[in-house]
Every structure is written in C-alpha cells, then in structure tokens.
Design a protein around this motif. Structure first.
Motif, PDB file in Angstrom:
ATOM      1  N   MET A   1       0.663  -1.096   0.333  1.00 36.36           N
ATOM      2  CA  MET A   1      -0.059   0.551  -0.512  1.00 36.36           C
ATOM      3  C   MET A   1       1.289   1.241  -0.099  1.00 36.36           C
ATOM      4  O   MET A   1       1.921   1.264   0.543  1.00 36.36           O
ATOM      5  CB  MET A   1       0.112  -0.120   1.355  1.00 36.36           C
ATOM      6  CG  MET A   1      -1.911   1.213   1.026  1.00 36.36           C
ATOM      7  SD  MET A   1      -3.118   0.747   2.711  1.00 36.36           S
ATOM      8  CE  MET A   1      -2.407   1.732   3.319  1.00 36.36           C
ATOM      9  N   CYS A   2       0.419   2.227  -0.506  1.00 37.42           N
ATOM     10  CA  CYS A   2       0.974   3.563  -0.959  1.00 37.42           C
ATOM     11  C   CYS A   2       0.777   4.297   0.462  1.00 37.42           C
ATOM     12  O   CYS A   2       0.099   4.811   0.807  1.00 37.42           O
ATOM     13  CB  CYS A   2       0.823   4.030  -2.217  1.00 37.42           C
ATOM     14  SG  CYS A   2       2.384   4.678  -3.101  1.00 37.42           S
ATOM     15  N   LYS A   3       2.359   4.718   0.988  1.00 40.99           N
ATOM     16  CA  LYS A   3       2.116   5.736   1.866  1.00 40.99           C
ATOM     17  C   LYS A   3       3.280   6.893   2.119  1.00 40.99           C
ATOM     18  O   LYS A   3       3.900   7.110   2.443  1.00 40.99           O
ATOM     19  CB  LYS A   3       2.601   5.218   3.501  1.00 40.99           C
ATOM     20  CG  LYS A   3       0.723   3.837   4.121  1.00 40.99           C
ATOM     21  CD  LYS A   3       1.888   3.573   5.316  1.00 40.99           C
ATOM     22  CE  LYS A   3       1.252   2.651   5.960  1.00 40.99           C
ATOM     23  NZ  LYS A   3       1.363   1.988   7.124  1.00 40.99           N
TER      24      LYS A   3
ATOM     25  N   CYS B   1       7.703   7.199  -0.666  1.00 43.17           N
ATOM     26  CA  CYS B   1       6.914   6.145  -0.373  1.00 43.17           C
ATOM     27  C   CYS B   1       7.943   4.959  -0.100  1.00 43.17           C
ATOM     28  O   CYS B   1       7.992   4.350  -1.185  1.00 43.17           O
ATOM     29  CB  CYS B   1       5.793   5.550  -1.020  1.00 43.17           C
ATOM     30  SG  CYS B   1       4.841   4.100  -0.882  1.00 43.17           S
TER      31      CYS B   1
ATOM     32  N   ASN C   1       7.411   1.896   0.917  1.00 47.04           N
ATOM     33  CA  ASN C   1       6.626   0.867   0.421  1.00 47.04           C
ATOM     34  C   ASN C   1       7.676   0.402  -1.048  1.00 47.04           C
ATOM     35  O   ASN C   1       7.337  -0.576  -1.977  1.00 47.04           O
ATOM     36  CB  ASN C   1       5.146   0.759   0.496  1.00 47.04           C
ATOM     37  CG  ASN C   1       5.100   0.363   1.816  1.00 47.04           C
ATOM     38  OD1 ASN C   1       5.775   0.118   2.332  1.00 47.04           O
ATOM     39  ND2 ASN C   1       3.872   1.207   2.246  1.00 47.04           N
ATOM     40  N   CYS C   2       7.055   1.638  -1.948  1.00 45.29           N
ATOM     41  CA  CYS C   2       7.226   1.513  -3.255  1.00 45.29           C
ATOM     42  C   CYS C   2       9.582   1.639  -3.747  1.00 45.29           C
ATOM     43  O   CYS C   2       9.271   1.643  -5.162  1.00 45.29           O
ATOM     44  CB  CYS C   2       6.322   2.707  -4.178  1.00 45.29           C
ATOM     45  SG  CYS C   2       4.358   2.764  -4.028  1.00 45.29           S
TER      46      CYS C   2
END
Ligand SMILES: [Zn+2]
Length: 106
Positions: free
Chosen positions: A1-3, A18, A20-21
């Motif tokens: 999920m993008c945070k 982000c 995560n990405c």
C-alpha cells in the motif's frame, strides 16, 4: 500500500517518498517528477555542486534563469534564482531525512 510521507518542503517545492514503492516524488507547482530511490540519489549527486551563475540564461520574459535537464528526454526544468535555491535546499533536506528514516527503520 502506498504511504507517501513529506520529507522536505521549501517554497513551492515539496518532496515526498513512499518506503513501500521506494519512490521519491518532487512536486513543484505544475511539475511532478518521480524517481526510484537510487535514481533520486544519482540525481542529487549529479546536481549537487551546480552553481546557478555558471549556467545563467535569459528567459523569453527577460528573467535570469537556469535550465536543468531531467532524466527524461525533452523535459527540462526552469528555475529563477530563488526557485533554484529552494529546489536544492529541498533535495538536501530530503536526502538528510531519507538517512534518518533508513536508520530508524533498518
Ligand atoms: Zn507507494
């Protein structure tokens, strides 16, 4: 999920990342530039020592500007002196914040 987290803000410039990405975004009014973490650190290294006065040009409006190539062919960024200062201050702050995040989360 993008945070995405804001890791730097100067003038009209905001830098988000982000974890995560593993992407960094530079937001500047109408322009949004996206980098992977490694592209971002290469870009910072390449542009770190550039001096505004060494690249001075005059815009069609007669302003003192510097045009900076981006990793994307045919797209360049245009800076006034103040925008240039804010841009690199934001990149430096973002790089510093990335190091902090890395220490906290590794
Ligand atoms: Zn993400």
């Amino acid at each position: 999920m993008c945070k995405p987290t804001v890791i730097a803000r100067k003038g009209n410039i905001a830098v988000t990342q982000c974890v995560n990405c593993k992407m960094v975004n530079i937001w500047n009014k109408a322009v949004l530039i996206s980098f992977t973490f490694s592209q971002f650190s290469s870009f910072v290294d390449l542009t770190n020592d550039l001096d505004f006065d060494d690249y001075l040009e005059t815009s069609p409006d007669g302003l003192e500007i510097v045009v900076l190539a981006t990793p994307y062919p045919d797209i360049s960024l245009v800076f006034t002196r103040v925008e240039w200062h804010n841009f690199f201050a934001a990149l430096a702050e973002a790089t510093y914040m990335q190091e902090i995040y890395r220490m906290v989360h590794s």
